[in-house]
Design a protein around this motif. Structure first.
Motif, PDB file in Angstrom:
ATOM      1  N   ALA A  38      42.235  43.086  22.998  1.00 39.29           N
ATOM      2  CA  ALA A  38      41.350  43.124  21.826  1.00 39.29           C
ATOM      3  C   ALA A  38      40.618  41.792  21.660  1.00 39.29           C
ATOM      4  O   ALA A  38      39.415  41.758  21.374  1.00 39.29           O
ATOM      5  CB  ALA A  38      42.147  43.452  20.571  1.00 39.29           C
ATOM      6  N   ARG A  39      41.320  40.682  21.868  1.00 41.57           N
ATOM      7  CA  ARG A  39      40.710  39.359  21.749  1.00 41.57           C
ATOM      8  C   ARG A  39      39.592  39.178  22.781  1.00 41.57           C
ATOM      9  O   ARG A  39      38.497  38.734  22.459  1.00 41.57           O
ATOM     10  CB  ARG A  39      41.777  38.273  21.940  1.00 41.57           C
ATOM     11  N   LEU A  40      39.871  39.569  24.016  1.00 39.91           N
ATOM     12  CA  LEU A  40      38.874  39.415  25.084  1.00 39.91           C
ATOM     13  C   LEU A  40      37.690  40.359  24.897  1.00 39.91           C
ATOM     14  O   LEU A  40      36.547  39.991  25.158  1.00 39.91           O
ATOM     15  CB  LEU A  40      39.528  39.623  26.448  1.00 39.91           C
ATOM     16  N   THR A  41      37.962  41.565  24.430  1.00 42.25           N
ATOM     17  CA  THR A  41      36.884  42.522  24.184  1.00 42.25           C
ATOM     18  C   THR A  41      35.969  42.010  23.068  1.00 42.25           C
ATOM     19  O   THR A  41      34.746  42.074  23.181  1.00 42.25           O
ATOM     20  CB  THR A  41      37.461  43.905  23.827  1.00 42.25           C
ATOM     21  N   ARG A  69      23.842  47.250  45.949  1.00 44.93           N
ATOM     22  CA  ARG A  69      23.737  46.270  47.041  1.00 44.93           C
ATOM     23  C   ARG A  69      23.170  44.933  46.581  1.00 44.93           C
ATOM     24  O   ARG A  69      23.549  43.885  47.075  1.00 44.93           O
ATOM     25  CB  ARG A  69      22.841  46.799  48.155  1.00 44.93           C
ATOM     26  N   ASP A  70      22.221  44.944  45.637  1.00 43.97           N
ATOM     27  CA  ASP A  70      21.535  43.709  45.258  1.00 43.97           C
ATOM     28  C   ASP A  70      22.214  42.945  44.118  1.00 43.97           C
ATOM     29  O   ASP A  70      21.720  41.918  43.681  1.00 43.97           O
ATOM     30  CB  ASP A  70      20.086  44.021  44.873  1.00 43.97           C
ATOM     31  N   HIS A  71      23.358  43.433  43.625  1.00 42.26           N
ATOM     32  CA  HIS A  71      24.026  42.769  42.511  1.00 42.26           C
ATOM     33  C   HIS A  71      24.865  41.580  42.975  1.00 42.26           C
ATOM     34  O   HIS A  71      25.372  41.558  44.095  1.00 42.26           O
ATOM     35  CB  HIS A  71      24.937  43.753  41.767  1.00 42.26           C
ATOM     36  N   LEU A  72      24.973  40.607  42.097  1.00 35.47           N
ATOM     37  CA  LEU A  72      25.915  39.507  42.269  1.00 35.47           C
ATOM     38  C   LEU A  72      27.172  39.913  41.514  1.00 35.47           C
ATOM     39  O   LEU A  72      27.146  40.028  40.294  1.00 35.47           O
ATOM     40  CB  LEU A  72      25.348  38.212  41.689  1.00 35.47           C
ATOM     41  N   MET A  73      28.224  40.169  42.248  1.00 32.50           N
ATOM     42  CA  MET A  73      29.461  40.634  41.627  1.00 32.50           C
ATOM     43  C   MET A  73      30.468  39.496  41.574  1.00 32.50           C
ATOM     44  O   MET A  73      30.855  38.940  42.597  1.00 32.50           O
ATOM     45  CB  MET A  73      30.059  41.794  42.414  1.00 32.50           C
ATOM     46  N   ILE A  74      30.874  39.146  40.347  1.00 34.86           N
ATOM     47  CA  ILE A  74      31.919  38.154  40.130  1.00 34.86           C
ATOM     48  C   ILE A  74      33.195  38.942  39.851  1.00 34.86           C
ATOM     49  O   ILE A  74      33.209  39.853  39.036  1.00 34.86           O
ATOM     50  CB  ILE A  74      31.574  37.240  38.942  1.00 34.86           C
ATOM     51  N   LEU A  75      34.263  38.574  40.549  1.00 36.88           N
ATOM     52  CA  LEU A  75      35.522  39.316  40.445  1.00 36.88           C
ATOM     53  C   LEU A  75      36.634  38.420  39.925  1.00 36.88           C
ATOM     54  O   LEU A  75      36.783  37.271  40.365  1.00 36.88           O
ATOM     55  CB  LEU A  75      35.893  39.869  41.825  1.00 36.88           C
ATOM     56  N   PHE A  76      37.411  38.958  38.993  1.00 39.53           N
ATOM     57  CA  PHE A  76      38.655  38.345  38.534  1.00 39.53           C
ATOM     58  C   PHE A  76      39.764  39.341  38.822  1.00 39.53           C
ATOM     59  O   PHE A  76      39.623  40.526  38.508  1.00 39.53           O
ATOM     60  CB  PHE A  76      38.612  38.042  37.024  1.00 39.53           C
ATOM     61  N   VAL A  77      40.856  38.872  39.394  1.00 41.90           N
ATOM     62  CA  VAL A  77      42.028  39.712  39.631  1.00 41.90           C
ATOM     63  C   VAL A  77      43.232  38.974  39.082  1.00 41.90           C
ATOM     64  O   VAL A  77      43.485  37.826  39.449  1.00 41.90           O
ATOM     65  CB  VAL A  77      42.235  40.008  41.139  1.00 41.90           C
ATOM     66  N   GLY A  78      43.972  39.613  38.186  1.00 41.97           N
ATOM     67  CA  GLY A  78      45.171  38.979  37.638  1.00 41.97           C
ATOM     68  C   GLY A  78      45.625  39.667  36.369  1.00 41.97           C
ATOM     69  O   GLY A  78      45.004  40.629  35.897  1.00 41.97           O
ATOM     70  N   ARG A  79      46.708  39.148  35.813  1.00 40.97           N
ATOM     71  CA  ARG A  79      47.223  39.709  34.563  1.00 40.97           C
ATOM     72  C   ARG A  79      46.251  39.387  33.422  1.00 40.97           C
ATOM     73  O   ARG A  79      45.568  38.375  33.447  1.00 40.97           O
ATOM     74  CB  ARG A  79      48.605  39.123  34.254  1.00 40.97           C
ATOM     75  N   ILE A  80      46.224  40.243  32.437  1.00 37.38           N
ATOM     76  CA  ILE A  80      45.382  40.019  31.261  1.00 37.38           C
ATOM     77  C   ILE A  80      46.239  39.267  30.247  1.00 37.38           C
ATOM     78  O   ILE A  80      46.871  39.848  29.371  1.00 37.38           O
ATOM     79  CB  ILE A  80      44.850  41.359  30.685  1.00 37.38           C
ATOM     80  N   GLN A  81      46.270  37.941  30.429  1.00 36.35           N
ATOM     81  CA  GLN A  81      47.064  37.059  29.575  1.00 36.35           C
ATOM     82  C   GLN A  81      46.266  35.781  29.312  1.00 36.35           C
ATOM     83  O   GLN A  81      45.466  35.373  30.168  1.00 36.35           O
ATOM     84  CB  GLN A  81      48.376  36.690  30.261  1.00 36.35           C
ATOM     85  N   PRO A  82      46.503  35.132  28.183  1.00 37.22           N
ATOM     86  CA  PRO A  82      45.753  33.909  27.868  1.00 37.22           C
ATOM     87  C   PRO A  82      45.830  32.852  28.962  1.00 37.22           C
ATOM     88  O   PRO A  82      44.838  32.164  29.217  1.00 37.22           O
ATOM     89  CB  PRO A  82      46.400  33.421  26.567  1.00 37.22           C
ATOM     90  N   ILE A  83      46.956  32.716  29.622  1.00 33.31           N
ATOM     91  CA  ILE A  83      47.126  31.683  30.650  1.00 33.31           C
ATOM     92  C   ILE A  83      46.180  31.864  31.832  1.00 33.31           C
ATOM     93  O   ILE A  83      45.904  30.928  32.572  1.00 33.31           O
ATOM     94  CB  ILE A  83      48.602  31.630  31.125  1.00 33.31           C
ATOM     95  N   LYS A  84      45.634  33.067  32.004  1.00 33.25           N
ATOM     96  CA  LYS A  84      44.746  33.348  33.134  1.00 33.25           C
ATOM     97  C   LYS A  84      43.320  32.869  32.903  1.00 33.25           C
ATOM     98  O   LYS A  84      42.504  32.870  33.822  1.00 33.25           O
ATOM     99  CB  LYS A  84      44.754  34.840  33.473  1.00 33.25           C
ATOM    100  N   GLY A  85      42.973  32.473  31.673  1.00 33.68           N
ATOM    101  CA  GLY A  85      41.677  31.851  31.408  1.00 33.68           C
ATOM    102  C   GLY A  85      40.475  32.778  31.464  1.00 33.68           C
ATOM    103  O   GLY A  85      39.354  32.325  31.708  1.00 33.68           O
ATOM    104  N   ILE A  86      40.671  34.052  31.206  1.00 38.18           N
ATOM    105  CA  ILE A  86      39.550  34.995  31.246  1.00 38.18           C
ATOM    106  C   ILE A  86      38.495  34.612  30.209  1.00 38.18           C
ATOM    107  O   ILE A  86      37.298  34.763  30.439  1.00 38.18           O
ATOM    108  CB  ILE A  86      40.035  36.449  31.052  1.00 38.18           C
ATOM    109  N   ASP A  87      38.932  34.065  29.083  1.00 40.56           N
ATOM    110  CA  ASP A  87      37.978  33.617  28.073  1.00 40.56           C
ATOM    111  C   ASP A  87      37.081  32.511  28.624  1.00 40.56           C
ATOM    112  O   ASP A  87      35.885  32.464  28.332  1.00 40.56           O
ATOM    113  CB  ASP A  87      38.686  33.175  26.794  1.00 40.56           C
ATOM    114  N   THR A  88      37.627  31.632  29.455  1.00 34.65           N
ATOM    115  CA  THR A  88      36.834  30.575  30.082  1.00 34.65           C
ATOM    116  C   THR A  88      35.771  31.180  30.995  1.00 34.65           C
ATOM    117  O   THR A  88      34.619  30.725  30.996  1.00 34.65           O
ATOM    118  CB  THR A  88      37.753  29.629  30.884  1.00 34.65           C
ATOM    119  N   LEU A  89      36.145  32.195  31.744  1.00 31.85           N
ATOM    120  CA  LEU A  89      35.192  32.889  32.611  1.00 31.85           C
ATOM    121  C   LEU A  89      34.064  33.501  31.789  1.00 31.85           C
ATOM    122  O   LEU A  89      32.887  33.361  32.133  1.00 31.85           O
ATOM    123  CB  LEU A  89      35.900  33.969  33.433  1.00 31.85           C
TER     124      LEU A  89
END
Length: 176
Positions: A109-112, A50-70
Motif C-alpha cells: 500500500a505504501r509503495l502503491t 521492442r523499443d521500450h527501455l525496461m527497468i527491472l527490480f527482482v526481490g522481496r517487497i520490503q522497505p529494506i529493498k529500497g523500491i521507494d528509492t527506485l
C-alpha cells in the motif's frame, strides 16, 4: 559459512564469531537456466515492446529493498528527460500483488501510494512472484536490473541478471 567477506565481518561484529571458524562460500548461479536469451525473443515472451527501455527490480517487497528509492529516482529521471516517458517501463517482480500478511499489505500500500503521488503509476507495474524459468525472460528482456537495497547479504539477483547478460545498477551495500 558466510556468502561474502563483508558477511564474515558482520558475523564477527554482531555475533562475536571467531573468524578462524568462518568460511566464505559464495552462492552460485545455474548457468544452464540463467543465460542470455535474444532480447526480442525474451520481450515477445513477456509482452514488452521492442523499443521500450525496461527497468527491472527482482526481490522481496520490503522497505529494506529500497523500491521507494527506485521510484523516486524514476520520477527525477522523468523530470530531467520527459521524452523517455513513452518508451519507459519498470517491472517489479517479487512478493504478491495481493499479499496475505499485514506487513506485506502495508508495504504494498505504501509503495502503491508513492507510485501514484510521484505520477508514475502508468510506468511501474507490480508483477508478483515469477518462477525461475520465466525470470530468465525478464532478465534478458530488461535494459537493466536495479537493486536499490539498503542491505543485501549477497545479491543473487545481481548474479542471475549478469548471467543473462543484463547490466546491474546496485547500491554500494553488503554483498552487492
Amino acid at each position: 559459512v558466510a556468502a561474502t567477506d563483508r558477511e564474515t565481518q558482520q558475523m564477527q561484529e554482531y555475533y562475536g564469531a571467531d573468524p578462524a571458524r568462518v568460511s566464505v562460500v559464495p552462492p552460485g548461479v545455474d548457468l544452464e537456466r540463467f543465460r542470455p536469451l535474444p532480447c526480442p525473443e525474451a520481450r515477445a515472451a513477456i509482452g514488452v515492446p521492442r523499443d521500450h527501455l525496461m527497468i527491472l527490480f527482482v526481490g522481496r517487497i520490503q522497505p529494506i529493498k529500497g523500491i521507494d528509492t527506485l521510484m523516486q529516482a524514476l520520477a527525477l529521471l522523468l523530470q530531467r528527460q520527459p521524452a523517455l516517458r513513452p518508451r519507459l517501463c519498470v517491472s517489479l517482480i517479487g512478493g504478491d500483488p495481493d499479499p496475505d500478511s499485514e506487513h506485506e499489505r502495508s508495504e504494498m500500500a505504501r509503495l502503491t501510494a508513492l507510485r501514484e503521488s510521484l505520477g508514475i503509476g502508468d510506468l511501474v507495474t507490480f508483477l508478483g512472484s515469477k518462477d525461475q524459468d520465466t525470470l530468465v525472460h525478464y532478465y534478458s528482456a530488461a535494459s537493466m536490473v536495479v537493486m536499490p537495497s539498503h542491505y543485501e547479504s549477497f545479491g543473487m539477483v545481481a548474479l542471475e541478471a549478469m548471467a543473462c547478460g543484463t547490466p546491474v545498477i546496485a547500491s554500494d551495500v553488503g554483498g552487492l
